[in-house]
Enzyme design. Structure first.
Site, PDB file in Angstrom:
ATOM      1  N   HIS A  62       3.187  -8.542  -1.895  1.00  0.00           N
ATOM      2  CA  HIS A  62       3.192  -7.546  -0.823  1.00  0.00           C
ATOM      3  C   HIS A  62       4.562  -7.601  -0.131  1.00  0.00           C
ATOM      4  CE1 HIS A  62      -1.111  -7.554  -1.394  1.00  0.00           C
ATOM      5  NE2 HIS A  62      -1.335  -6.724  -0.388  1.00  0.00           N
ATOM      6  N   GLU A  67       5.830  -3.240   3.442  1.00  0.00           N
ATOM      7  CA  GLU A  67       4.710  -2.598   4.139  1.00  0.00           C
ATOM      8  C   GLU A  67       5.027  -2.765   5.629  1.00  0.00           C
ATOM      9  OE1 GLU A  67       0.977  -4.710   3.977  1.00  0.00           O
ATOM     10  OE2 GLU A  67      -0.243  -2.945   4.390  1.00  0.00           O
TER      11      GLU A  67
END
Ligand code: ADE
Ligand code: ZN
Length: 334
Positions: free
Chosen positions: A198, A201
């Site tokens: 990730h 974001e």
């Protein structure tokens, strides 16, 4: 423009690369477990029984509270079947699910093999009865720190195989620097696992750059903030880095005010390889079917666009070549 929108058949075959297994737990499923085990988590639901959170940090807390009900391998067996049933209803033929040993039975990593066994058994059953293929990506939780990440990577390395094919990192993107997690990713890579993280974001484009440099991942979870850096977009496009984009998640968590304002179409126009996923669908009041319909409305995407995006997802899937070819054939013919 509205009358030219082609309705998207919900049965359109889909390949999903970014789905958190626990994050896909329907609220009723978690409420049922809480009642069985007499755990008080009523505060995480709103009056309609949906998960309720104010912002991303609160979302992480609610998420962790929901996970406290998932205590045994049997719970994960049931969860996996429930999640795959929903995915199969949405036309998903292949799903890659993030599995977090830290959320299995209160994070007792010594029992990981039993949890993985239960999840794998459910996946085999679902493949036979529902025609959906699943692979697992062990995911460490960033805000639990680098030491925990190493222990989680060790779990992944020891159980890497046909089903467990990847390693990744989720959680609070602003906790620590990617280099803090390089050791964990090196361990996973050496065990033959494929890598995703990730980034981009809650962190800006620099988080994507740092993640590529230090963790040497093949795919980026989200990565949408790359849109803020044209030179990075060129690099991503040139290197064929794949983004696991979850538009509904980003809108629900307040990263973008609407789907229209989401950069997914602009990323694609710039030549970046994007794929489409739902992340934690019940938390975001979404499903794959809903996402595709909303994207068709927002950007005029047609069935041909979605078929091309899904073929890219199949090419980027962390699976063996035989499975990949089977997926590509189904994407063309189903
Ligand atoms: N864990 C579950 N969903 C997540 C998200 N959208 N970002 C970071 N970690 C997560
Ligand atoms: Zn995610």
């Amino acid at each position: 423009m509205t009358d030219t929108i082609e309705p998207i058949d919900p049965a359109l075959p889909k390949v999903e690369l970014h789905l958190h297994l626990e994050g896909a737990a329907p609220p009723a499923f978690i409420r049922g477990l809480a009642q069985e085990k007499k755990i008080d988590i009523d505060g995480i639901f709103d009056a309609q029984g949906h998960y309720a959170y104010r912002d991303f940090p609160h979302f992480l807390k609610v998420y962790e509270a929901a996970c406290t009900t998932l205590q045994t391998p049997e719970d994960f067996h049931r969860l996996t079947l429930a999640v795959l049933e929903q995915s199969a209803r949405d036309g998903v033929i292949y799903t890659e699910a993030f599995l977090s040993p830290d959320f299995c039975g209160r994070g007792d990593l010594t029992a990981w093999r039993e949890y993985l066994h239960a999840i794998t058994e459910a996946a085999v059953q679902a493949e036979k009865t529902m025609g959906i293929t699943m692979r697992g990506v062990v995911t460490c939780i960033r805000h639990f720190g680098p030491q925990k990440a190493r222990a989680t990577a060790r779990c992944a390395a020891e159980t890497a195989g046909e089903f467990l094919t990847g390693f990744g990192i989720a959680g609070d993107e602003n906790a620590g620097h990617p280099r803090d997690f390089a050791y964990a990713f090196d361990m996973a890579r050496e065990a033959g696992l494929q890598l995703t993280a990730h980034a981009g974001e809650w962190g800006g484009p620099q988080s994507v750059r740092d993640t590529l440099t230090h963790l040497r991942v093949e795919r980026i979870g989200h990565g949408v903030r790359a849109i803020e850096d044209p030179a990075l977009l060129d690099e991503l496009a040139e290197n064929g880095t794949v983004l696991e984009v979850c538009p509904g998640s980003n809108v629900a968590l307040g990263l973008y005010p609407s789907l229209k304002a989401h950069p997914v179409a602009r990323l694609r126009e710039r030549g970046v390889t994007i794929t489409l996923s739902t992340d934690d669908p019940p938390f975001f009041h979404t499903t794959n079917t809903y996402e595709y319909a909303a994207l068709a409305r927002a950007f005029g995407w047609t069935e041909a666009d979605f078929r091309a995006i899904n073929a890219d997802a199949a090419r980027a899937a962390f699976c063996d070549e035989e499975t990949r070819q089977r997926l590509l054939t189904r994407l063309k013919s189903d």
